[in-house]
Design a protein around this motif. Structure first.
Motif, mmCIF file in Angstrom:
data_model
loop_
_atom_site.group_PDB
_atom_site.id
_atom_site.type_symbol
_atom_site.label_atom_id
_atom_site.label_comp_id
_atom_site.label_asym_id
_atom_site.label_seq_id
_atom_site.Cartn_x
_atom_site.Cartn_y
_atom_site.Cartn_z
ATOM 1 N N GLY A 197 0.810 -1.213 0.000
ATOM 2 C CA GLY A 197 0.000 0.000 0.000
ATOM 3 C C GLY A 197 0.838 1.255 0.000
ATOM 4 N N VAL A 198 0.155 2.387 -0.114
ATOM 5 C CA VAL A 198 0.787 3.696 -0.106
ATOM 6 C C VAL A 198 0.036 4.580 0.885
ATOM 7 N N VAL A 199 0.784 5.312 1.692
ATOM 8 C CA VAL A 199 0.212 6.258 2.655
ATOM 9 C C VAL A 199 0.712 7.645 2.257
ATOM 10 N N ARG A 200 -0.196 8.575 2.060
ATOM 11 C CA ARG A 200 0.190 9.956 1.747
ATOM 12 C C ARG A 200 0.109 10.767 3.039
ATOM 13 N N LEU A 201 1.200 11.478 3.331
ATOM 14 C CA LEU A 201 1.310 12.240 4.565
ATOM 15 C C LEU A 201 1.506 13.728 4.278
ATOM 16 N N ARG A 202 1.040 14.549 5.201
ATOM 17 C CA ARG A 202 1.352 15.983 5.209
ATOM 18 C C ARG A 202 2.241 16.198 6.423
ATOM 19 N N LEU A 203 3.451 16.688 6.158
ATOM 20 C CA LEU A 203 4.424 16.901 7.215
ATOM 21 C C LEU A 203 4.617 18.387 7.466
ATOM 22 N N ILE A 204 4.788 18.748 8.721
ATOM 23 C CA ILE A 204 5.235 20.081 9.086
ATOM 24 C C ILE A 204 6.695 19.924 9.489
ATOM 25 N N VAL A 205 7.564 20.580 8.731
ATOM 26 C CA VAL A 205 8.993 20.545 9.009
ATOM 27 C C VAL A 205 9.326 21.760 9.862
ATOM 28 N N ALA A 206 10.011 21.534 10.983
ATOM 29 C CA ALA A 206 10.394 22.602 11.907
ATOM 30 C C ALA A 206 11.638 23.331 11.398
ATOM 31 N N VAL A 247 14.249 24.469 7.410
ATOM 32 C CA VAL A 247 13.314 25.477 6.913
ATOM 33 C C VAL A 247 11.924 25.084 7.395
ATOM 34 N N ARG A 248 11.204 25.994 7.987
ATOM 35 C CA ARG A 248 9.851 25.661 8.465
ATOM 36 C C ARG A 248 8.899 25.689 7.279
ATOM 37 N N CYS A 249 8.192 24.592 7.058
ATOM 38 C CA CYS A 249 7.255 24.515 5.943
ATOM 39 C C CYS A 249 6.349 23.301 6.111
ATOM 40 N N ALA A 250 5.365 23.223 5.234
ATOM 41 C CA ALA A 250 4.490 22.052 5.144
ATOM 42 C C ALA A 250 4.769 21.400 3.795
ATOM 43 N N ILE A 251 4.906 20.082 3.800
ATOM 44 C CA ILE A 251 5.118 19.352 2.553
ATOM 45 C C ILE A 251 4.264 18.089 2.551
ATOM 46 N N SER A 252 4.069 17.536 1.384
ATOM 47 C CA SER A 252 3.381 16.257 1.241
ATOM 48 C C SER A 252 4.393 15.227 0.759
ATOM 49 N N THR A 253 4.228 14.016 1.235
ATOM 50 C CA THR A 253 5.087 12.930 0.810
ATOM 51 C C THR A 253 4.298 11.628 0.847
ATOM 52 N N SER A 254 4.765 10.646 0.121
ATOM 53 C CA SER A 254 4.137 9.323 0.123
ATOM 54 C C SER A 254 5.112 8.300 0.668
#
Length: 85
Positions: A28-37, A72-79
């Motif tokens: 399977g695949v899980v898509r995540l939204r991460l907040i990087v500090a 770098v503080r940001c929001a990204i998506s990853t699988s």
């Protein structure tokens, strides 16, 4: 919160494949939204597209908290892909 240049992944860990799912041959695949500090660590990891298996989603989130990015503080998506070899 999205930077003009996305953060660079410095280190990651393979998620622990849930044994029951491995035994049953489930991928399977899980898509995540991460907040990087600002220090490059993962501050939060949220499942935005489930694999359909709670154990797999949880393993993906746990692994994401071990990732390190360029600072770098940001929001990204990853699988996170769970694939049997």
């Amino acid at each position: 919160m999205r930077p003009s240049v996305p953060p660079r992944l410095i280190s990651s860990v393979e998620p622990a494949y849930p044994e029951r799912l491995r035994r049953d041959g489930i991928e399977g695949v899980v898509r995540l939204r991460l907040i990087v500090a600002t220090d490059g660590s993962v501050e939060s990891a949220e499942v935005v597209d489930s694999s359909g298996y709670d154990e797999m989603d949880s393993a993906a989130r746990s692994a994401a908290y071990e990732y390190t990015f360029s600072p770098v503080r940001c929001a990204i998506s990853t699988s996170v892909r769970f694939q049997l070899n």
